[in-house]
Scaffold this active site. Sequence first.
Site, PDB file in Angstrom:
ATOM      1  CE  LYS A  66       0.538   1.552   4.341  1.00  0.00           C
ATOM      2  NZ  LYS A  66       1.382   2.720   4.923  1.00  0.00           N
ATOM      3  N   PRO A 102       9.724  -4.277   0.198  1.00  0.00           N
ATOM      4  CG  PRO A 102      10.857  -2.186  -0.818  1.00  0.00           C
ATOM      5  CD  PRO A 102       9.650  -3.290  -0.896  1.00  0.00           C
ATOM      6  N   GLY A 118       7.299   1.230   5.143  1.00  0.00           N
ATOM      7  CA  GLY A 118       6.088   2.066   4.993  1.00  0.00           C
ATOM      8  C   GLY A 118       5.022   1.761   3.844  1.00  0.00           C
ATOM      9  N   GLY A 145       4.391  -4.061   4.021  1.00  0.00           N
ATOM     10  CA  GLY A 145       4.731  -5.377   3.605  1.00  0.00           C
ATOM     11  C   GLY A 145       4.291  -6.383   4.512  1.00  0.00           C
ATOM     12  CB  SER A 154      -0.063  -4.780   7.319  1.00  0.00           C
ATOM     13  OG  SER A 154       0.554  -4.061   8.332  1.00  0.00           O
ATOM     14  CG  ASP A 208      -1.086   0.146   8.001  1.00  0.00           C
ATOM     15  OD1 ASP A 208      -1.933   0.866   8.417  1.00  0.00           O
ATOM     16  OD2 ASP A 208       0.130  -0.042   7.713  1.00  0.00           O
TER      17      ASP A 208
HETATM   18  O1  C5P Z   1      -0.360  -1.816  15.026  1.00  0.00           O
HETATM   19  P1  C5P Z   1       0.973  -2.094  14.515  1.00  0.00           P
HETATM   20  O2  C5P Z   1       1.630  -3.056  15.234  1.00  0.00           O
HETATM   21  O3  C5P Z   1       1.321  -2.138  13.215  1.00  0.00           O
HETATM   22  O4  C5P Z   1       1.701  -0.589  15.091  1.00  0.00           O
HETATM   23  C1  C5P Z   1       3.076  -0.373  15.053  1.00  0.00           C
HETATM   24  C2  C5P Z   1       3.405   0.583  15.958  1.00  0.00           C
HETATM   25  O5  C5P Z   1       2.983   1.853  15.475  1.00  0.00           O
HETATM   26  C3  C5P Z   1       2.738   0.671  17.315  1.00  0.00           C
HETATM   27  O6  C5P Z   1       3.174   0.162  18.174  1.00  0.00           O
HETATM   28  C4  C5P Z   1       2.687   2.438  17.778  1.00  0.00           C
HETATM   29  O7  C5P Z   1       3.570   2.514  18.375  1.00  0.00           O
HETATM   30  C5  C5P Z   1       2.616   2.983  16.352  1.00  0.00           C
HETATM   31  N1  C5P Z   1       1.108   3.166  15.852  1.00  0.00           N
HETATM   32  C6  C5P Z   1       0.410   4.194  16.394  1.00  0.00           C
HETATM   33  N2  C5P Z   1      -0.790   4.728  16.215  1.00  0.00           N
HETATM   34  C7  C5P Z   1      -1.363   3.773  15.184  1.00  0.00           C
HETATM   35  C8  C5P Z   1      -0.607   2.926  14.345  1.00  0.00           C
HETATM   36  C9  C5P Z   1       0.607   2.336  14.980  1.00  0.00           C
HETATM   37  O8  C5P Z   1       1.207   4.890  17.244  1.00  0.00           O
HETATM   38  N3  C5P Z   1      -2.507   4.423  14.791  1.00  0.00           N
END
Ligand code: C5P
Length: 287
Positions: free
Chosen positions: A11, A97, A101, A104, A106, A139
């Site tokens: 994405k 990669p 960002g 990859g 998710s 994501d």
């Molecule tokens: O949900 P995920 O594990 O992908 O998120 C990774 C990190 O990104 C979280 O531990 C948090 O630090 C940050 N994050 C956040 N707010 C979001 C999504 C992610 O602070 N809405």
Amino acid sequence: MNTLTLAAPAKLNLTLDILGKRPDGYHDLQMVMQTIALSDTVTVRTAPGSGHITVHMPGSDLPTGPENIAHRAAAVFFAHIGIADVDAEITVEKRIPAQAGMAGGSTDGAAVLRALRTLLRPDLPTATLEKWGEQVGSDVPFCVRGGTALAEGRGERLTTLPSLPECHVLVCKPDFGLSTPALFGRIRLDAICRRPDTAAMTAALTTGDLPAVAGNLANVFEEVLTGRERQEIAGIEDAMKRGGALNAAMTGSGPTVFGLFDRETAAVEAAEHLRRRYAQTYLTHPL
Ligand code: C5P
């Protein structure tokens, strides 16, 4: 034994805004997301067993144990359907990669959820699968749905939008990684200068106006880049724009930069130019 192979697309963030910090430690976001053709390939095999999950990632040094997001997705799926009489064997062929960002990880988790649904519970609604995806990663619900969507809340509140108009998308990842939690940690909410105009982006998608979409690319994480990160990312954006991109921006928590092109020849030339310095350069298109 049943086997299913699915494409797991990356994405891009056409916009990324951070609205506030939540009591649960996450942030409230507002993002316009778009899937692109650049994909991993995920194969899931189910066979009679006892709920055992194995993950293979040929050619990758990412961990394949319970911390692997594809593994976690299968565990979440098994926990929800409450059966322990099948094993799942998952093979992920990486092309997207990592730490880039582009979701990859998710998207691999989402592909596992989609594959297990088809193999084991074909009647399960997509809304339920998206809900389960929240437990795998912020994501993942978007990656289950795909296409173009406004993602709000932690990233799990989705509104489908008209697709990005047909165009050529050049993606370039510099050779360093950026940690998502570290970048969130650098954000000072009251000091953000240039927020995306999410309404203008939504309107541009609705009218299919590619130059207006390009004009509204914006990501608040770009404001907290420093030193070499900032220089290289700005350098790639400039190279894309000089090469004919309508605009360029960073996706997610970076460091990958993407540019939108209306002319294929310009996109091909810019890709060749950037690939001399950055091996992870891909020419792709919206899905
Ligand atoms: O949900 P995920 O594990 O992908 O998120 C990774 C990190 O990104 C979280 O531990 C948090 O630090 C940050 N994050 C956040 N707010 C979001 C999504 C992610 O602070 N809405």
